[in-house]
Design a protein around this motif. Sequence first.
Motif, mmCIF file in Angstrom:
data_model
loop_
_atom_site.group_PDB
_atom_site.id
_atom_site.type_symbol
_atom_site.label_atom_id
_atom_site.label_comp_id
_atom_site.label_asym_id
_atom_site.label_seq_id
_atom_site.Cartn_x
_atom_site.Cartn_y
_atom_site.Cartn_z
ATOM 1 N N HIS A 178 -2.137 -16.489 20.757
ATOM 2 C CA HIS A 178 -3.333 -16.242 19.952
ATOM 3 C C HIS A 178 -3.107 -15.082 18.988
ATOM 4 O O HIS A 178 -3.527 -15.135 17.832
ATOM 5 C CB HIS A 178 -4.526 -15.944 20.869
ATOM 6 N N ARG A 188 -1.010 -16.238 16.012
ATOM 7 C CA ARG A 188 -1.735 -17.087 15.050
ATOM 8 C C ARG A 188 -2.691 -16.290 14.180
ATOM 9 O O ARG A 188 -2.917 -16.647 13.037
ATOM 10 C CB ARG A 188 -2.530 -18.155 15.789
ATOM 11 N N THR A 189 -3.242 -15.202 14.718
ATOM 12 C CA THR A 189 -4.226 -14.436 13.966
ATOM 13 C C THR A 189 -3.602 -13.403 13.046
ATOM 14 O O THR A 189 -4.288 -12.846 12.197
ATOM 15 C CB THR A 189 -5.222 -13.738 14.915
#
Length: 92
Positions: A87, A90-91
């Motif tokens: 996560h 991806r951010t």
Amino acid sequence: MSWLWAIILGLVLGLIAKAIIPGKQAIPLWLTVIFGMLGSVLGNWVATGIGVNETEGIDWMRHLLQLVGAVLIVGVGDRLWAGLRAHRRRTT
């Protein structure tokens, strides 16, 4: 001194749990120790609940339950850690 033994036990249980779980785990060593310690606490809790926490001689059943707890927590913790790392990638 009890904290030192808790850390050593957490390290040993965490490393054994990582060896038992198939595949490669992505958690760092410090998290392996914490998960091993939590597994030990979970195993002691279950052992107390079923009445095998205090026996004559070596508490094999309690130690087995501690290892099972460590395997469960390391397995779940590894999945959560991998998801958190994915996560973050991806951010950013």
